[in-house]
Design a protein around this motif. Sequence first.
Motif, PDB file in Angstrom:
ATOM      1  N   ASP A 116      -5.778  -7.651  -7.049  1.00 60.51           N
ATOM      2  CA  ASP A 116      -7.059  -7.023  -7.394  1.00 60.51           C
ATOM      3  C   ASP A 116      -7.386  -5.815  -6.523  1.00 60.51           C
ATOM      4  O   ASP A 116      -8.340  -5.091  -6.812  1.00 60.51           O
ATOM      5  N   LEU A 117      -6.626  -5.585  -5.489  1.00 62.46           N
ATOM      6  CA  LEU A 117      -6.850  -4.451  -4.588  1.00 62.46           C
ATOM      7  C   LEU A 117      -5.629  -3.540  -4.612  1.00 62.46           C
ATOM      8  O   LEU A 117      -4.509  -4.009  -4.457  1.00 62.46           O
ATOM      9  N   MET A 118      -5.849  -2.250  -4.795  1.00 62.12           N
ATOM     10  CA  MET A 118      -4.735  -1.308  -4.778  1.00 62.12           C
ATOM     11  C   MET A 118      -5.138  -0.102  -3.939  1.00 62.12           C
ATOM     12  O   MET A 118      -6.179   0.512  -4.179  1.00 62.12           O
ATOM     13  N   ALA A 119      -4.329   0.190  -2.945  1.00 58.85           N
ATOM     14  CA  ALA A 119      -4.605   1.333  -2.065  1.00 58.85           C
ATOM     15  C   ALA A 119      -4.563   2.625  -2.860  1.00 58.85           C
ATOM     16  O   ALA A 119      -3.783   2.768  -3.804  1.00 58.85           O
ATOM     17  N   ASN A 120      -5.425   3.577  -2.471  1.00 59.07           N
ATOM     18  CA  ASN A 120      -5.380   4.891  -3.111  1.00 59.07           C
ATOM     19  C   ASN A 120      -4.945   5.977  -2.137  1.00 59.07           C
ATOM     20  O   ASN A 120      -4.844   7.135  -2.499  1.00 59.07           O
ATOM     21  N   GLN A 121      -4.683   5.574  -0.869  1.00 58.40           N
ATOM     22  CA  GLN A 121      -4.231   6.534   0.121  1.00 58.40           C
ATOM     23  C   GLN A 121      -3.634   5.769   1.295  1.00 58.40           C
ATOM     24  O   GLN A 121      -4.129   4.703   1.667  1.00 58.40           O
ATOM     25  N   THR A 122      -2.557   6.290   1.868  1.00 53.61           N
ATOM     26  CA  THR A 122      -1.981   5.703   3.079  1.00 53.61           C
ATOM     27  C   THR A 122      -1.590   6.817   4.035  1.00 53.61           C
ATOM     28  O   THR A 122      -1.460   7.985   3.645  1.00 53.61           O
ATOM     29  N   ALA A 123      -1.400   6.435   5.288  1.00 49.08           N
ATOM     30  CA  ALA A 123      -0.963   7.392   6.303  1.00 49.08           C
ATOM     31  C   ALA A 123      -0.171   6.667   7.368  1.00 49.08           C
ATOM     32  O   ALA A 123      -0.428   5.495   7.651  1.00 49.08           O
ATOM     33  N   VAL A 124       0.797   7.355   7.942  1.00 49.63           N
ATOM     34  CA  VAL A 124       1.573   6.861   9.074  1.00 49.63           C
ATOM     35  C   VAL A 124       1.501   7.941  10.147  1.00 49.63           C
ATOM     36  O   VAL A 124       1.747   9.117   9.878  1.00 49.63           O
ATOM     37  N   ALA A 164       0.817  -1.218   0.000  1.00 49.47           N
ATOM     38  CA  ALA A 164       0.000   0.000   0.000  1.00 49.47           C
ATOM     39  C   ALA A 164       0.848   1.264   0.000  1.00 49.47           C
ATOM     40  O   ALA A 164       0.544   2.216  -0.724  1.00 49.47           O
ATOM     41  N   HIS A 165       1.919   1.280   0.774  1.00 45.56           N
ATOM     42  CA  HIS A 165       2.741   2.490   0.827  1.00 45.56           C
ATOM     43  C   HIS A 165       3.424   2.756  -0.515  1.00 45.56           C
ATOM     44  O   HIS A 165       3.497   3.897  -0.958  1.00 45.56           O
ATOM     45  N   LEU A 166       3.896   1.710  -1.167  1.00 44.25           N
ATOM     46  CA  LEU A 166       4.543   1.911  -2.469  1.00 44.25           C
ATOM     47  C   LEU A 166       3.524   2.318  -3.527  1.00 44.25           C
ATOM     48  O   LEU A 166       3.855   3.054  -4.460  1.00 44.25           O
ATOM     49  N   ASP A 167       2.279   1.869  -3.379  1.00 45.16           N
ATOM     50  CA  ASP A 167       1.228   2.213  -4.342  1.00 45.16           C
ATOM     51  C   ASP A 167       0.716   3.635  -4.156  1.00 45.16           C
ATOM     52  O   ASP A 167       0.461   4.330  -5.129  1.00 45.16           O
ATOM     53  N   ALA A 168       0.536   4.059  -2.897  1.00 44.43           N
ATOM     54  CA  ALA A 168      -0.164   5.323  -2.668  1.00 44.43           C
ATOM     55  C   ALA A 168       0.444   6.195  -1.584  1.00 44.43           C
ATOM     56  O   ALA A 168      -0.106   7.248  -1.265  1.00 44.43           O
ATOM     57  N   GLY A 169       1.548   5.788  -0.994  1.00 44.52           N
ATOM     58  CA  GLY A 169       2.120   6.542   0.111  1.00 44.52           C
ATOM     59  C   GLY A 169       2.955   7.715  -0.336  1.00 44.52           C
ATOM     60  O   GLY A 169       3.427   7.773  -1.472  1.00 44.52           O
ATOM     61  N   ILE A 170       3.131   8.626   0.573  1.00 42.94           N
ATOM     62  CA  ILE A 170       3.981   9.795   0.351  1.00 42.94           C
ATOM     63  C   ILE A 170       5.069   9.754   1.413  1.00 42.94           C
ATOM     64  O   ILE A 170       4.792   9.513   2.589  1.00 42.94           O
ATOM     65  N   GLY A 171       6.296   9.984   1.021  1.00 44.17           N
ATOM     66  CA  GLY A 171       7.392   9.968   1.971  1.00 44.17           C
ATOM     67  C   GLY A 171       7.902   8.560   2.217  1.00 44.17           C
ATOM     68  O   GLY A 171       7.485   7.606   1.564  1.00 44.17           O
ATOM     69  N   PRO A 172       8.788   8.403   3.194  1.00 45.36           N
ATOM     70  CA  PRO A 172       9.432   7.104   3.409  1.00 45.36           C
ATOM     71  C   PRO A 172       8.555   6.080   4.125  1.00 45.36           C
ATOM     72  O   PRO A 172       8.837   4.888   4.087  1.00 45.36           O
ATOM     73  N   GLY A 173       7.498   6.500   4.815  1.00 43.30           N
ATOM     74  CA  GLY A 173       6.608   5.557   5.479  1.00 43.30           C
ATOM     75  C   GLY A 173       7.240   4.813   6.639  1.00 43.30           C
ATOM     76  O   GLY A 173       6.870   3.675   6.927  1.00 43.30           O
ATOM     77  N   LEU A 174       8.178   5.422   7.322  1.00 45.20           N
ATOM     78  CA  LEU A 174       8.899   4.770   8.416  1.00 45.20           C
ATOM     79  C   LEU A 174       7.965   4.557   9.605  1.00 45.20           C
ATOM     80  O   LEU A 174       7.233   5.457  10.000  1.00 45.20           O
ATOM     81  N   THR A 175       8.007   3.346  10.198  1.00 49.41           N
ATOM     82  CA  THR A 175       6.979   2.952  11.157  1.00 49.41           C
ATOM     83  C   THR A 175       7.485   2.499  12.519  1.00 49.41           C
ATOM     84  O   THR A 175       6.685   2.155  13.378  1.00 49.41           O
ATOM     85  N   TRP A 176       8.773   2.448  12.738  1.00 46.68           N
ATOM     86  CA  TRP A 176       9.279   1.924  14.007  1.00 46.68           C
ATOM     87  C   TRP A 176      10.512   2.686  14.454  1.00 46.68           C
ATOM     88  O   TRP A 176      11.315   3.126  13.635  1.00 46.68           O
ATOM     89  N   ARG A 177      10.641   2.799  15.776  1.00 47.02           N
ATOM     90  CA  ARG A 177      11.853   3.327  16.405  1.00 47.02           C
ATOM     91  C   ARG A 177      11.998   2.636  17.754  1.00 47.02           C
ATOM     92  O   ARG A 177      11.019   2.162  18.329  1.00 47.02           O
TER      93      ARG A 177
END
Length: 190
Positions: free
Chosen positions: A166-174, A131-144
């Motif tokens: 058959d499913l492709m995200a059109n928006q993501t958020a972190v 999903a992030h590669l399909d519709a994300g903005i920025g690096p999408g970093l999720t852990w520290r």
Amino acid sequence: ALTTNRTIGLTYPYHVFAPSGDAVGVALLSRWPILEQQAWHHPSYIRAVVQPPTFDEVVVYVVHPVPPQGTGPGPLPLSFDTTQRTDDQKMIRAAIDSDLAADRSVVVMGDLNTTEREPAYADFTAGLNDAHLDAGIGPGLTWRPDELKSLPFGLFRIDYILSSPDLMANQTAVKCTALSDHCMVAAAYP
């Protein structure tokens, strides 16, 4: 606590829990009916068939293979043993492949304990949309690390939302908060 919180219960009336004595337990909270459910503890994952209101059934996987084990003297690991994590990923992926072979729509979400720079990521995500590669903005970093969880951003990307072709995200958020070392990841699908 999740089952007794009235606000969460009203928002997500359907749920499946696969608790664990350590930090690898998983849970699925859903606004839509869960028609089937299975939960495993080793490796830790849930498989549920969910019925959205305007779409056919979707098989949802919530996954959390064990993290790599650090090796070396003292608290600073010099290397990581990924054997168990990779074995867990292979077992989970075999279940996902069964649903893909049956031509079912699939969404996979969770902490894979791997970055996209590792071969384990390529093996686990082969043939799936990220999903992030399909519709994300920025690096999408999720852990520290816990010591840095007050940072408003992640340092590594190890949490993912994946889907069948058959499913492709059109928006993501972190969204990162100080409540966890992991950031919240969301994806919207048309």
